[in-house]
Design a protein around this motif. Structure first.
Motif, PDB file in Angstrom:
ATOM      1  N   ASP A   1      -5.104  -3.664   2.305  1.00 59.60           N
ATOM      2  CA  ASP A   1      -6.560  -3.526   2.369  1.00 59.60           C
ATOM      3  C   ASP A   1      -7.262  -4.883   2.377  1.00 59.60           C
ATOM      4  O   ASP A   1      -8.360  -5.007   2.913  1.00 59.60           O
ATOM      5  CB  ASP A   1      -7.076  -2.676   1.201  1.00 59.60           C
ATOM      6  CG  ASP A   1      -7.234  -1.214   1.627  1.00 59.60           C
ATOM      7  OD1 ASP A   1      -6.989  -0.915   2.816  1.00 59.60           O
ATOM      8  OD2 ASP A   1      -7.610  -0.381   0.783  1.00 59.60           O
ATOM      9  N   SER A   2      -6.636  -5.869   1.783  1.00 65.60           N
ATOM     10  CA  SER A   2      -7.270  -7.196   1.823  1.00 65.60           C
ATOM     11  C   SER A   2      -7.241  -7.752   3.242  1.00 65.60           C
ATOM     12  O   SER A   2      -8.032  -8.640   3.575  1.00 65.60           O
ATOM     13  CB  SER A   2      -6.598  -8.163   0.844  1.00 65.60           C
ATOM     14  OG  SER A   2      -5.311  -8.524   1.289  1.00 65.60           O
ATOM     15  N   TYR A   3      -6.351  -7.233   4.065  1.00 68.37           N
ATOM     16  CA  TYR A   3      -6.353  -7.636   5.479  1.00 68.37           C
ATOM     17  C   TYR A   3      -7.300  -6.772   6.300  1.00 68.37           C
ATOM     18  O   TYR A   3      -7.884  -7.224   7.281  1.00 68.37           O
ATOM     19  CB  TYR A   3      -4.940  -7.577   6.062  1.00 68.37           C
ATOM     20  CG  TYR A   3      -4.080  -8.696   5.531  1.00 68.37           C
ATOM     21  CD1 TYR A   3      -4.185  -9.975   6.058  1.00 68.37           C
ATOM     22  CD2 TYR A   3      -3.198  -8.487   4.468  1.00 68.37           C
ATOM     23  CE1 TYR A   3      -3.432 -11.025   5.551  1.00 68.37           C
ATOM     24  CE2 TYR A   3      -2.442  -9.525   3.957  1.00 68.37           C
ATOM     25  CZ  TYR A   3      -2.564 -10.791   4.500  1.00 68.37           C
ATOM     26  OH  TYR A   3      -1.822 -11.842   3.990  1.00 68.37           O
TER      27      TYR A   3
ATOM     28  N   GLY B   1      -1.135   1.521  13.324  1.00 74.74           N
ATOM     29  CA  GLY B   1       0.150   1.183  13.943  1.00 74.74           C
ATOM     30  C   GLY B   1       0.306  -0.287  14.319  1.00 74.74           C
ATOM     31  O   GLY B   1       1.045  -0.627  15.237  1.00 74.74           O
ATOM     32  N   VAL B   2      -0.393  -1.134  13.594  1.00 73.99           N
ATOM     33  CA  VAL B   2      -0.367  -2.566  13.921  1.00 73.99           C
ATOM     34  C   VAL B   2       0.149  -3.346  12.715  1.00 73.99           C
ATOM     35  O   VAL B   2      -0.205  -3.028  11.580  1.00 73.99           O
ATOM     36  CB  VAL B   2      -1.795  -3.057  14.256  1.00 73.99           C
ATOM     37  CG1 VAL B   2      -1.796  -4.534  14.614  1.00 73.99           C
ATOM     38  CG2 VAL B   2      -2.405  -2.229  15.378  1.00 73.99           C
ATOM     39  N   ILE B   3       0.954  -4.352  12.944  1.00 76.44           N
ATOM     40  CA  ILE B   3       1.262  -5.254  11.836  1.00 76.44           C
ATOM     41  C   ILE B   3       0.393  -6.493  11.965  1.00 76.44           C
ATOM     42  O   ILE B   3       0.084  -6.937  13.071  1.00 76.44           O
ATOM     43  CB  ILE B   3       2.753  -5.644  11.748  1.00 76.44           C
ATOM     44  CG1 ILE B   3       3.214  -6.420  12.991  1.00 76.44           C
ATOM     45  CG2 ILE B   3       3.626  -4.424  11.500  1.00 76.44           C
ATOM     46  CD1 ILE B   3       4.514  -7.161  12.764  1.00 76.44           C
TER      47      ILE B   3
ATOM     48  N   PRO C   1      -6.540  -5.501  12.629  1.00 78.04           N
ATOM     49  CA  PRO C   1      -6.032  -4.498  13.574  1.00 78.04           C
ATOM     50  C   PRO C   1      -7.181  -3.634  14.095  1.00 78.04           C
ATOM     51  O   PRO C   1      -8.098  -3.294  13.355  1.00 78.04           O
ATOM     52  CB  PRO C   1      -5.089  -3.656  12.712  1.00 78.04           C
ATOM     53  CG  PRO C   1      -4.721  -4.518  11.577  1.00 78.04           C
ATOM     54  CD  PRO C   1      -5.902  -5.400  11.318  1.00 78.04           C
ATOM     55  N   GLN C   2      -7.120  -3.304  15.365  1.00 82.69           N
ATOM     56  CA  GLN C   2      -8.173  -2.467  15.945  1.00 82.69           C
ATOM     57  C   GLN C   2      -7.825  -0.986  15.826  1.00 82.69           C
ATOM     58  O   GLN C   2      -8.684  -0.124  15.966  1.00 82.69           O
ATOM     59  CB  GLN C   2      -8.366  -2.813  17.424  1.00 82.69           C
ATOM     60  CG  GLN C   2      -8.525  -4.301  17.676  1.00 82.69           C
ATOM     61  CD  GLN C   2      -9.751  -4.865  17.001  1.00 82.69           C
ATOM     62  OE1 GLN C   2     -10.861  -4.406  17.259  1.00 82.69           O
ATOM     63  NE2 GLN C   2      -9.561  -5.833  16.125  1.00 82.69           N
TER      64      GLN C   2
ATOM     65  N   ARG D   1      -6.180  -0.135   8.521  1.00 87.48           N
ATOM     66  CA  ARG D   1      -5.256  -0.863   7.641  1.00 87.48           C
ATOM     67  C   ARG D   1      -3.976  -1.180   8.405  1.00 87.48           C
ATOM     68  O   ARG D   1      -3.404  -0.311   9.062  1.00 87.48           O
ATOM     69  CB  ARG D   1      -4.931   0.041   6.446  1.00 87.48           C
ATOM     70  CG  ARG D   1      -4.078  -0.599   5.393  1.00 87.48           C
ATOM     71  CD  ARG D   1      -3.643   0.428   4.362  1.00 87.48           C
ATOM     72  NE  ARG D   1      -4.595   0.578   3.277  1.00 87.48           N
ATOM     73  CZ  ARG D   1      -4.492   1.519   2.330  1.00 87.48           C
ATOM     74  NH1 ARG D   1      -3.487   2.399   2.353  1.00 87.48           N
ATOM     75  NH2 ARG D   1      -5.366   1.597   1.368  1.00 87.48           N
ATOM     76  N   PRO D   2      -3.530  -2.442   8.343  1.00 89.89           N
ATOM     77  CA  PRO D   2      -2.269  -2.743   9.037  1.00 89.89           C
ATOM     78  C   PRO D   2      -1.103  -2.012   8.374  1.00 89.89           C
ATOM     79  O   PRO D   2      -1.181  -1.631   7.205  1.00 89.89           O
ATOM     80  CB  PRO D   2      -2.137  -4.256   8.889  1.00 89.89           C
ATOM     81  CG  PRO D   2      -2.987  -4.619   7.723  1.00 89.89           C
ATOM     82  CD  PRO D   2      -4.091  -3.601   7.651  1.00 89.89           C
ATOM     83  N   GLU D   3      -0.055  -1.859   9.123  1.00 94.14           N
ATOM     84  CA  GLU D   3       1.129  -1.182   8.561  1.00 94.14           C
ATOM     85  C   GLU D   3       1.902  -2.131   7.651  1.00 94.14           C
ATOM     86  O   GLU D   3       2.587  -1.694   6.735  1.00 94.14           O
ATOM     87  CB  GLU D   3       2.052  -0.702   9.688  1.00 94.14           C
ATOM     88  CG  GLU D   3       1.364   0.180  10.726  1.00 94.14           C
ATOM     89  CD  GLU D   3       0.697   1.403  10.122  1.00 94.14           C
ATOM     90  OE1 GLU D   3       1.086   1.833   9.024  1.00 94.14           O
ATOM     91  OE2 GLU D   3      -0.244   1.921  10.765  1.00 94.14           O
TER      92      GLU D   3
END
Lengths: 423, 545, 488
Positions: free
Chosen positions: B28-30, B93-95, B89-90, B49-51
């Protein structure tokens, strides 16, 4: 206040990363440009002030819950306040450091604690110190000194040794010297001896608000009873607690760090140096004496909006951004010592790098604590100084351990020790 | 959609367990980003949220990560210093690649005036290091906190000093790029193993597919190193800094001057731009202090320079007669720093500036030339270490327009920016700081010729109505521009962040310059066949696909 | 075949499809050593629309096209067909100066516009354009800029393809695109109405097409116009020399002057090149070569807009102070060369014959990019290979042109040779090959890989070659544009 009261602070973080760096105007090199030990050590965004504001928001919004990872984020931080200073270059209406504390208060209230911190707290409850030591040993540092015992006598000034100076035998000379100096200068001074109670500042930073309050009330009560007008300490943590936190609980004492007191005595001609101390030293600003050592300003206010959408406080809220910490007195003391040359590190004053010991880090994350200290030692070495000089036992202990662990040559002193050499 | 255990382990093997996380709080910080609230449901501050968050430490690790992402069809979103919702991430499913471990200044070639940096080198640190060698870097408008590599490879690279120091697109020399397909491309002289000094060739310059006007904002692989051309710095090896936090100032030597130049009309104002270009004066030239609104800004700058005051005191400051007068005087003004590379150079520039002012009816604002304000202005503009004061009112700031062009073009949209803004300020939905809250570089490219004004709207992020209003205002700004024949400026980029894929495709298909989206699809086909980059590299789907 | 020719005639008109043997012969070779190849036709379009039709025709008929903009003499081999059956697209008829915008100092010109044509037109508008060193009078300005020819004023060189900004391009597949900011708005006229001036070269979107087009030797697309940034026409223009017996003696001083952005024109020449520039035929050039100082920095100082005299004066004084610090002298004349003559020479296109052909009638250049500090070592290598091949080293012209404000240095060795002497031809050809290999091996960056250099260069940068081939396939799927060049 509760964490929810800081929701606006959290959402209005602009994710600018100022909190990770010293104020950019002061950046002098790549090597010593970082301000926050936490993000530098743990690396993930969550370990910065900005990251923690988002973590707090995530928690408030129920997006994430309690976990070991969350606890790690919340406590692997010295609460040294460097982030708060840098952040307030542009966002001086965000109270980042207060959010960090509220996050800790919240977790403690919810029982989300660290075992190593609990050991400290348990000991504090039983033994009145954070050093995991018995109460009985508290006054040993002052054995043999001719000084008033304020549990029985009265004095204008109380010298508060604090937990670290009381129990760290290697550092005992420092409070003893300080006390002796003040005494010899004619100050009506005494100590609480083995009756001295922890200042509570460190447990406040660890998130234990109740325990802090208990310590504070005890101390205020004892000093009042002893007729104390002025509290003097050689410990930056204690100074911060007395200067900044106690007044909120109604304390009304003059609070001085010994460096301030000695600076005053030098300038009044009551302390005179007779010997040269031919040495090049650099001075480390303890966080709690410097940026976090700003005096408390009584204030109560309400939020209102002006010019449509600018939220402000009425009356104006005091600004705590490191401007009014104790920076010059220790430097003036050092500069007054004959033969001594003071060279500055790159990160000083309100943007000094932390020693690593604060915020419960030395208790829960000793490796991180030592890493932070080692980083400061590197910076001190880069100045060419023979010694790093501090004004706080926690800093000094951590520096000494870091020097030892890395087999460094640089010496670690308290300002008092150099004053002693010059007299 | 968590990563498969196999994929996670593969990534973990590359960077080590201490450099990867899928803890919700960390992720969440990302996800938390500035401006998210303008496009996310419920004004959430969180982007998808990134994976996982992954912190690579070397180009080899980046390449291995990207190859792994290709193998497991995971999208990858890198950021350097991570400021802006573009960095997040937009989609799901993104790292997220946080490049902070790649933070070294690898080389400074003093004689040939360039530096080689990794992604997490920020402007402040590079500037501090190169100043020791009599050099400077172009600090972009995003300020000292931001990655220079990002500005050169992936986003706008202009700043107040671009008129003298070039735009960072212009300054980009060789670079190292882990393309989305996992191959490493080294452009220019570096590709032949000959060092970093030249970004072009051999033959057609492949850095042509790196960035274009605004870059792919992390949507096109990972730039791992780049060389940046530097410019001369005629000041001391270390910026002398004085003053009480936060209003630091710099008593620079006599070969520096900082002026606020005011003009009787906008015509005269922009005329001065042209004359500055033709006469090649100025080390830094920027319309800066107006950014907080020409009605309120001056009061703010004055209180900011008083360490005993806070924003809570601003009303009091607006009432001071001297500030009222200065506010009036500073309405049509910009800031300029003259730096003498030699004493004669300064003397010549001073004379030319005086002639320009005489020609245009402009003048040096006396109050801003007082030593304290001159020193403040110098440090402010040289280091740009206070850039985020555009968040100071309430944490909410959004800039629209910002269409770089010749002064004659920019002055055309200035009116629209004011007209569109006025009702929002009058209703109290945005900070009522004056309808002209425009700032921008006098010369956004080396030597000038292009400038920009960006209109700022200040909204209270914690206030739903105000946040709604800023979105509506942005839409009106875009519409206002289109109605008058201008292309939608910066605001449209923000709004596009809230579009669905279908909406984006439809907008690309109806754009008059849709050819570029087709070419970009083809380029993406070459270097990102598995589509691991995000939609910030815009492409128009082939019909029927 | 006849039908195909008819279609070409249909596009450009009969008089602009040339097939006379002497015409085809003229396009079949250049001054260099590239293998001659006669084209099928030469076509002369007069508009972008015609260019587009020709490219589409070429795609349909699988005909190689070789774009040419400048009149001869040509040198690099890039305009000589590599494949039989090629059609030369000679753009010299597209020679309109579309716009001169004094206020923004921007111009838009077609590819057939030459330096000889442009500079007077600009001067009338109080502008000029920094040029390469004595370009051929009939050299296409766009071709010169697209090929990243170095220009004389490094200060104005904010980026390597400067002052090139926006382009209109017909790609190899026949599609058109306007690049840079020109590609983001409507027609040029509507852009001008808004106050735009095609200043910003980047984009449109996330691609810098103009960079892809640069040094592409016409293999990706054909530019049908370009916008270019100009300078204010100097009111006062001085030129000075900093002579030195050794190149090494000038380098530190050059760096210092570049660091302070002093001077306008800024180049280093050896005596052979300076002599050639001053002209006067072979024997005079040879004599002059002996008289001139072996090395010289040539530094021009212009006063352009306001206080021109004062600018020139302060710069002269500053330059003089610095030059003295390096134990050198700033002079307005050196033995054999005076300020006026050299200024006149470097500010104008070459007189006829082209200055490099002055000495022996033929000339082969070897040029590459490096940094100024490394130039002496490359010079040593060049001389060493020349000595090995018994090429007379005093004849080698050396031209060092700082670019990108001094970060990059163009290093050019000119090797005059007698075209009538087959042994000399063969020796020079051998020298070209061996010196190029040696220089590349030593670290010279042949950023514009013409002719034999292409293989040498792309062998060492397989990454770039790989991507370039894919881009070529994208822009020119049928490979009709100038096949056989670069790595295509």
């Amino acid at each position: 206040m509760a964490l929810e009261d800081y929701r606006a602070d959290c959402v209005s973080c602009s994710r600018c990363s100022y909190c990770k760096w010293i104020p950019f105007d002061h950046v002098k090199s790549w090597r010593f440009s970082r301000a926050c030990p936490s993000i530098e050590y743990s690396k993930f965004q969550a370990y910065s002030l900005g990251g923690r504001l988002s973590v707090a928001l995530s928690l408030m919004e129920g997006r994430s819950g309690y976990s070991e990872a969350l606890k790690d984020i919340v406590w692997k931080c010295q609460t040294d306040g460097a982030c708060d200073v840098a952040d307030k270059i542009c966002r001086y209406n965000i109270e980042g450091l207060e959010v960090l504390h509220e996050l800790r208060f919240r977790l403690v209230e919810e029982g989300q604690t660290l075992p190593r911190h609990m050991a400290v707290i348990d000991n504090l409850r039983k033994e009145h110190n954070t050093m995991l030591k018995p109460k009985a040993g508290r006054g040993k540092w002052a054995e043999g000194l001719d000084v008033k015992d304020l549990t029985r006598e009265k004095a204008e000034v109380v010298f508060h040794a604090g937990c670290r100076f009381s129990y760290d035998a290697e550092l005992h000379n420092i409070p003893r010297t300080a006390l002796t100096l003040l005494h010899k200068a004619g100050v009506d001074i005494g100590i609480m001896g083995k009756g001295e109670m922890c200042c509570g500042g460190r447990v406040y930073d660890m998130g234990y608000r109740e325990q802090f309050t208990e310590c504070a009330r005890n101390n205020i009560r004892a000093w009042t009873k002893a007729g104390v007008k002025t509290v003097v300490t050689s410990c930056a943590d204690g100074y911060h607690a007395f200067k900044r936190l106690y007044p909120e609980l109604g304390a009304n004492f003059e609070v001085l760090h010994t460096v301030e007191f000695i600076d005053r005595l030098i300038k009044e001609g009551k302390i005179k140096f007779k010997k040269a101390v031919p040495m090049t030293v650099t001075y480390h600003d303890p966080c709690h004496l410097g940026r976090r050592g700003e005096p408390y300003v009584p204030w109560q206010g309400k939020r209102k909006k002006i010019f449509g959408q600018i939220p402000v406080w009425e009356p104006p809220k005091p600004r705590y951004n490191g401007a009014w910490g104790v920076y010059q007195p220790p430097r003036d003391v050092l500069k007054a010592i004959p033969g001594l040359e003071l060279v500055e590190m790159e990160r000083i004053r309100e943007y000094a790098w932390c020693c690593g010991a604060g915020g419960g880090v030395i208790d829960a994350y000793p490796d991180f604590s030592l890493w932070t200290a080692a980083e400061r030692i590197e910076e001190a070495k880069s100045t060419g100084a023979e010694a790093i000089v501090g004004a706080c036992p926690w800093c000094e202990r951590n520096f000494m351990d870091a020097v030892k662990a890395k087999d460094e040559k640089i010496k670690v002193y308290d300002v008092i020790e150099l004053v002693q050499r010059a007299i | 959609m968590a990563l498969s255990r196999e994929a996670y382990r593969a990534l973990e093997d590359i960077v080590g367990p201490e450099n990867i996380s899928e803890e919700p709080a960390i992720l969440d910080s990302y996800a938390f980003q500035w401006l998210a609230e303008t496009i996310r449901p419920g004004q959430s501050k969180f982007m998808p949220r990134p994976e996982a968050a992954v912190l690579p430490g070397s180009t080899a690790e980046v390449q291995a990560i990207v190859k792994t992402c290709n193998r497991y069809k995971i999208k990858v979103k890198p950021y350097s210093t991570g400021w802006y919702f573009y960095c997040a991430p937009q989609t799901e499913g993104v790292i997220q690649l946080d490049m902070r471990r790649m933070d070294r200044i690898l080389e400074i070639d003093e004689r040939n005036m360039f530096a080689v940096v990794e992604p997490y080198v920020i402007a402040a640190t590079l500037q501090a290091e190169v100043m020791k060698l009599g050099l400077n870097c172009n600090v972009t408008g995003a300020g000292a906190s931001c990655s220079l590599l990002a500005s050169a490879t992936s986003y706008h690279g202009a700043g107040p000093s671009s008129i003298f120091g070039g735009e960072n697109n212009q300054n980009l020399l060789s670079l190292e790029w882990v393309m989305p397909n996992g191959d490493i491309l080294r452009t220019g002289s570096l590709g032949s193993g000959l060092g970093w000094f030249c970004g072009e060739g051999p033959g057609p310059s492949l850095r042509g597919i790196v960035r274009g006007m605004l870059g792919a904002k992390g949507g096109l692989g990972v730039f791992t190193k780049c060389a940046l051309k530097l410019s001369p710095w005629p000041g001391p090896a270390e910026l002398p800094v004085e003053g009480t936090v936060p209003a630091y100032n710099s008593p620079l030597p006599d070969n520096f001057r900082a002026y606020s130049l005011a003009f009787p009309s906008w015509e005269n104002y922009f005329e001065a731009y042209y004359k500055i270009y033709d006469n090649e004066i100025g080390y830094i030239a920027h319309r800066q202090f107006s950014m907080l609104g020409t009605e309120l800004g001056t009061a703010f700058w004055m209180l900011y320079n008083d360490p005993t005051k806070t924003l809570d005191d601003i009303e009091e400051f607006t009432q001071k007669p001297e500030i009222k007068k200065l506010t009036e005087e500073m309405k049509i003004a910009f800031q300029i720093v003259l730096a003498g590379l030699t004493p004669r150079h300064l003397e010549y520039q001073e004379k030319v500036l005086d002639e320009i002012l005489a020609d245009t009816g402009g003048w040096k604002v006396a109050a801003m030339s007082q030593p304290a304000m001159e020193r403040f202005t110098l440090l402010y503009l040289i280091r740009l270490g206070h850039k985020n004061l555009n968040f100071v009112y309430n944490g909410g700031w959004l800039g629209t327009f910002m269409q770089a062009g010749p002064p004659d073009y920019v002055k055309g949209y200035r009116h629209i920016a004011e007209e569109v803004t006025e009702p929002y300020q009058k209703k109290g939905l945005l900070v009522d700081c004056g309808v002209d809250a425009m700032m921008g570089p006098v010369g956004s490219m080396g030597g000038g010729g292009n400038c920009a004004l960006e209109q700022f709207g200040y909204y209270d992020v914690a206030d739903k109505e105000s946040t709604d209003a800023v979105v509506s205002w942005t839409k009106d700004c875009v519409k206002g521009a289109i109605d008058k024949g201008f292309v939608p400026g910066k605001g449209s980029h923000y709004l596009a962040m809230g579009m669905t894929r279908e909406q984006r495709q439809s907008s690309y298909a109806s754009a008059p310059w849709l050819g570029m989206y087709r070419w970009q699809r083809k380029i993406k086909g070459i270097i990102d066949p598995n589509d691991i980059g995000d939609e910030l590299y815009p492409t128009l789907d082939e019909p029927g696909k | 075949m006849a039908g195909e020719k008819e279609r070409l005639i249909g596009i450009v008109g009969k008089e602009h499809v040339l097939e006379a043997p002497e015409v085809l012969e003229a396009y079949s070779r250049d001054q260099g050593f590239v293998r001659p190849m006669k084209p099928w036709f030469v076509v002369e379009p007069e508009s972008a629309a015609e260019v587009q039709k020709i490219v589409k025709w070429a795609n349909e008929t699988q005909t190689p096209l070789v774009p040419v903009s400048s009149s001869p003499p040509r040198f690099r081999g890039d305009t000589v067909p590599s494949l039989p059956g090629s059609v030369i697209v000679d753009l010299s008829r597209m020679n309109r100066i579309i716009r001169i915008d004094r206020r923004n100092r921007m111009i838009i010109i077609e590819p057939g516009v030459t330096y000889r044509q442009l500079q007077p037109a600009l001067a009338r508008e109080d502008l000029r354009l920094s040029t390469p060193l004595l370009p051929r009078p009939a050299k296409s300005v766009i071709a010169s800029l697209l090929e990243r020819e170095p220009t004389l004023v490094p200060r104005y060189n904010w980026s390597m393809p400067e002052p090139l900004r926006c382009l209109e391009v017909v790609w190899g597949n026949g599609e058109m695109l306007r690049t840079g900011e020109a590609g983001q708005y409507g027609s040029l006229e509507s852009q001008w109405e808004l106050g735009l001036a095609q200043v910003n070269s980047t984009g449109p979107g996330q691609v810098d097409y103009y960079r892809l087009m640069s040094a592409a030797q016409g293999t990706l697309g054909i530019a049908t116009w370009a916008s270019i940034k100009c300078e204010v026409l100097p009111k006062v223009h001085r030129l000075f020399f900093i002579p030195s017996p050794r190149l090494e003696g000038l380098i530190d001083c050059a760096y210092r002057l570049l660091r302070l952005r002093l001077g306008d024109e800024f180049l280093l020449l050896n005596s052979s090149n300076l002599a050639a520039i001053l002209g006067g035929g072979a024997s005079q050039t040879r004599a002059l070569r002996e008289e001139l100082p072996p090395w010289v920095i040539i530094i021009g100082v212009a006063g352009r807009a306001k206080l021109p005299e004062e600018r020139v004066e302060y710069q002269e004084n500053d330059i003089r102070d610095i030059v003295q610090q390096f134990g050198l002298k700033l002079v307005s004349a050196v033995p054999g060369a005076g300020e006026r003559a050299v200024l006149e020479a470097v500010l104008n296109p070459s007189p006829e014959p082209y200055w490099k052909l002055n000495c022996k009638g033929g000339c082969q250049d070897i040029f590459f990019l490096t940094t100024l500090n490394r130039t002496p070592e490359f010079l040593r290598t060049m001389y060493s290979v020349a000595v090995d091949l018994r090429y007379p080293t005093p004849e080698i012209g050396v031209y060092l042109q700082p670019q990108h404000q001094g970060t990059v240095c163009h290093c050019e060795f000119s090797l005059p040779f007698n075209r009538e002497d087959s042994r000399e031809m063969a020796r020079t050809r051998e020298l070209l090959s061996r010196a190029s290999e040696a220089l590349i091996e030593q670290g010279a960056f042949f950023s514009r890989p013409y002719g034999i250099w292409a293989d040498m260069v792309y062998r060492r940068d397989a990454g770039a070659a790989g991507i370039l081939k894919k881009l070529k396939e994208m822009f020119d799927p049928n490979g009709v544009l100038n096949p056989g060049k670069l790595c295509f």
